[in-house]
Design a protein around this motif. Structure first.
Motif, PDB file in Angstrom:
ATOM      1  N   ASN A  21       0.815  -1.213   0.000  1.00  0.00           N
ATOM      2  CA  ASN A  21       0.000   0.000   0.000  1.00  0.00           C
ATOM      3  C   ASN A  21       0.851   1.266   0.000  1.00  0.00           C
ATOM      4  N   THR A  22       1.951   1.254   0.726  1.00  0.00           N
ATOM      5  CA  THR A  22       2.855   2.407   0.745  1.00  0.00           C
ATOM      6  C   THR A  22       3.451   2.649  -0.637  1.00  0.00           C
ATOM      7  N   CYS A  23       3.877   1.592  -1.289  1.00  0.00           N
ATOM      8  CA  CYS A  23       4.481   1.724  -2.621  1.00  0.00           C
ATOM      9  C   CYS A  23       3.460   2.201  -3.650  1.00  0.00           C
ATOM     10  N   ILE A  24       2.239   1.709  -3.559  1.00  0.00           N
ATOM     11  CA  ILE A  24       1.180   2.157  -4.473  1.00  0.00           C
ATOM     12  C   ILE A  24       0.898   3.637  -4.255  1.00  0.00           C
ATOM     13  N   ARG A  25       0.855   4.049  -2.994  1.00  0.00           N
ATOM     14  CA  ARG A  25       0.627   5.464  -2.671  1.00  0.00           C
ATOM     15  C   ARG A  25       1.793   6.334  -3.166  1.00  0.00           C
ATOM     16  N   MET A  26       3.015   5.882  -2.946  1.00  0.00           N
ATOM     17  CA  MET A  26       4.190   6.646  -3.383  1.00  0.00           C
ATOM     18  C   MET A  26       4.243   6.787  -4.901  1.00  0.00           C
ATOM     19  N   ALA A  27       3.769   5.771  -5.620  1.00  0.00           N
ATOM     20  CA  ALA A  27       3.763   5.803  -7.088  1.00  0.00           C
ATOM     21  C   ALA A  27       2.531   6.532  -7.638  1.00  0.00           C
ATOM     22  N   GLN A  28       1.668   7.007  -6.738  1.00  0.00           N
ATOM     23  CA  GLN A  28       0.433   7.700  -7.108  1.00  0.00           C
ATOM     24  C   GLN A  28      -0.436   6.841  -8.036  1.00  0.00           C
ATOM     25  N   PHE A  29      -0.543   5.568  -7.693  1.00  0.00           N
ATOM     26  CA  PHE A  29      -1.302   4.602  -8.483  1.00  0.00           C
ATOM     27  C   PHE A  29      -2.665   4.298  -7.860  1.00  0.00           C
ATOM     28  N   GLU A  30      -2.959   4.892  -6.694  1.00  0.00           N
ATOM     29  CA  GLU A  30      -4.210   4.620  -5.984  1.00  0.00           C
ATOM     30  C   GLU A  30      -5.443   4.974  -6.816  1.00  0.00           C
ATOM     31  N   HIS A  31      -5.435   6.143  -7.423  1.00  0.00           N
ATOM     32  CA  HIS A  31      -6.592   6.603  -8.200  1.00  0.00           C
ATOM     33  C   HIS A  31      -6.878   5.639  -9.353  1.00  0.00           C
ATOM     34  N   ASP A  32      -5.839   5.199 -10.028  1.00  0.00           N
ATOM     35  CA  ASP A  32      -6.005   4.248 -11.134  1.00  0.00           C
ATOM     36  C   ASP A  32      -6.683   2.967 -10.650  1.00  0.00           C
ATOM     37  N   LEU A  33      -6.249   2.458  -9.506  1.00  0.00           N
ATOM     38  CA  LEU A  33      -6.811   1.215  -8.975  1.00  0.00           C
ATOM     39  C   LEU A  33      -8.281   1.376  -8.612  1.00  0.00           C
ATOM     40  N   LYS A  34      -8.641   2.552  -8.110  1.00  0.00           N
ATOM     41  CA  LYS A  34     -10.044   2.800  -7.754  1.00  0.00           C
ATOM     42  C   LYS A  34     -10.938   2.783  -8.986  1.00  0.00           C
ATOM     43  N   LEU A  35     -10.398   3.134 -10.137  1.00  0.00           N
ATOM     44  CA  LEU A  35     -11.175   3.161 -11.369  1.00  0.00           C
ATOM     45  C   LEU A  35     -11.350   1.771 -11.988  1.00  0.00           C
ATOM     46  N   MET A  36     -10.545   0.816 -11.555  1.00  0.00           N
ATOM     47  CA  MET A  36     -10.594  -0.543 -12.112  1.00  0.00           C
ATOM     48  C   MET A  36     -11.578  -1.377 -11.304  1.00  0.00           C
ATOM     49  N   SER A  37     -12.424  -2.139 -11.986  1.00  0.00           N
ATOM     50  CA  SER A  37     -13.486  -2.891 -11.310  1.00  0.00           C
ATOM     51  C   SER A  37     -12.960  -3.878 -10.267  1.00  0.00           C
ATOM     52  N   ASP A  38     -11.820  -4.499 -10.534  1.00  0.00           N
ATOM     53  CA  ASP A  38     -11.259  -5.473  -9.590  1.00  0.00           C
ATOM     54  C   ASP A  38     -10.093  -4.912  -8.783  1.00  0.00           C
ATOM     55  N   GLY A  39      -9.860  -3.617  -8.892  1.00  0.00           N
ATOM     56  CA  GLY A  39      -8.795  -2.983  -8.119  1.00  0.00           C
ATOM     57  C   GLY A  39      -7.446  -3.635  -8.355  1.00  0.00           C
ATOM     58  N   ILE A  40      -6.774  -3.959  -7.285  1.00  0.00           N
ATOM     59  CA  ILE A  40      -5.427  -4.528  -7.378  1.00  0.00           C
ATOM     60  C   ILE A  40      -5.433  -5.950  -7.939  1.00  0.00           C
ATOM     61  N   GLU A  41      -6.579  -6.588  -7.955  1.00  0.00           N
ATOM     62  CA  GLU A  41      -6.698  -7.941  -8.520  1.00  0.00           C
ATOM     63  C   GLU A  41      -7.019  -7.909 -10.014  1.00  0.00           C
ATOM     64  N   THR A  42      -7.090  -6.731 -10.613  1.00  0.00           N
ATOM     65  CA  THR A  42      -7.363  -6.592 -12.037  1.00  0.00           C
ATOM     66  C   THR A  42      -6.282  -7.300 -12.844  1.00  0.00           C
ATOM     67  N   VAL A  43      -6.703  -8.107 -13.799  1.00  0.00           N
ATOM     68  CA  VAL A  43      -5.765  -8.834 -14.662  1.00  0.00           C
ATOM     69  C   VAL A  43      -5.370  -7.936 -15.826  1.00  0.00           C
ATOM     70  N   ILE A  44      -4.077  -7.879 -16.070  1.00  0.00           N
ATOM     71  CA  ILE A  44      -3.560  -7.079 -17.184  1.00  0.00           C
ATOM     72  C   ILE A  44      -2.834  -7.998 -18.153  1.00  0.00           C
ATOM     73  N   GLY A  45      -2.723  -7.577 -19.369  1.00  0.00           N
ATOM     74  CA  GLY A  45      -2.035  -8.383 -20.378  1.00  0.00           C
ATOM     75  C   GLY A  45      -3.025  -9.095 -21.267  1.00  0.00           C
ATOM     76  N   GLU A  46      -2.625 -10.224 -21.825  1.00  0.00           N
ATOM     77  CA  GLU A  46      -3.480 -10.990 -22.732  1.00  0.00           C
ATOM     78  C   GLU A  46      -4.820 -11.292 -22.074  1.00  0.00           C
ATOM     79  N   ASN A  47      -5.890 -10.958 -22.762  1.00  0.00           N
ATOM     80  CA  ASN A  47      -7.264 -11.176 -22.283  1.00  0.00           C
ATOM     81  C   ASN A  47      -7.600 -10.383 -21.030  1.00  0.00           C
ATOM     82  N   GLY A  48      -6.697  -9.568 -20.563  1.00  0.00           N
ATOM     83  CA  GLY A  48      -6.969  -8.671 -19.444  1.00  0.00           C
ATOM     84  C   GLY A  48      -7.086  -7.264 -19.984  1.00  0.00           C
TER      85      GLY A  48
END
Length: 82
Positions: A21-48
């Protein structure tokens, strides 16, 4: 190979939720995760989902911070001692 955002940040390291959580906050990635339906469990890449260039940069920064987190903060603590 598709992976979740969490797996992409951890890169095989054990999960430390506070550290993550600290690293996500430091990278300012929190807002992006809130916009994703599965948050941090969102699958990225092929078929994601696809990430924008800015999101890929923030994800890479969060990954880097997570991998180097303890080394960096231990160094800061050592510097404070002197």
């Amino acid at each position: 190979m598709p992976t979740s955002i969490k797996e992409n940040i951890l890169v095989g390291r054990s999960l430390d939720l506070d550290r993550l959580n600290t690293c996500i906050r430091m990278a300012q990635f929190e807002h992006d995760l809130k916009l994703m339906s599965d948050g941090i469990e969102t699958v990225i890449g092929e078929n994601g989902i696809s990430l924008s260039g800015g999101q890929r940069t923030r994800l890479a920064l969060a990954r880097c911070l997570y991998q180097e987190y303890f080394d960096f903060f231990h160094l800061l603590n050592l510097v404070r001692i002197f």
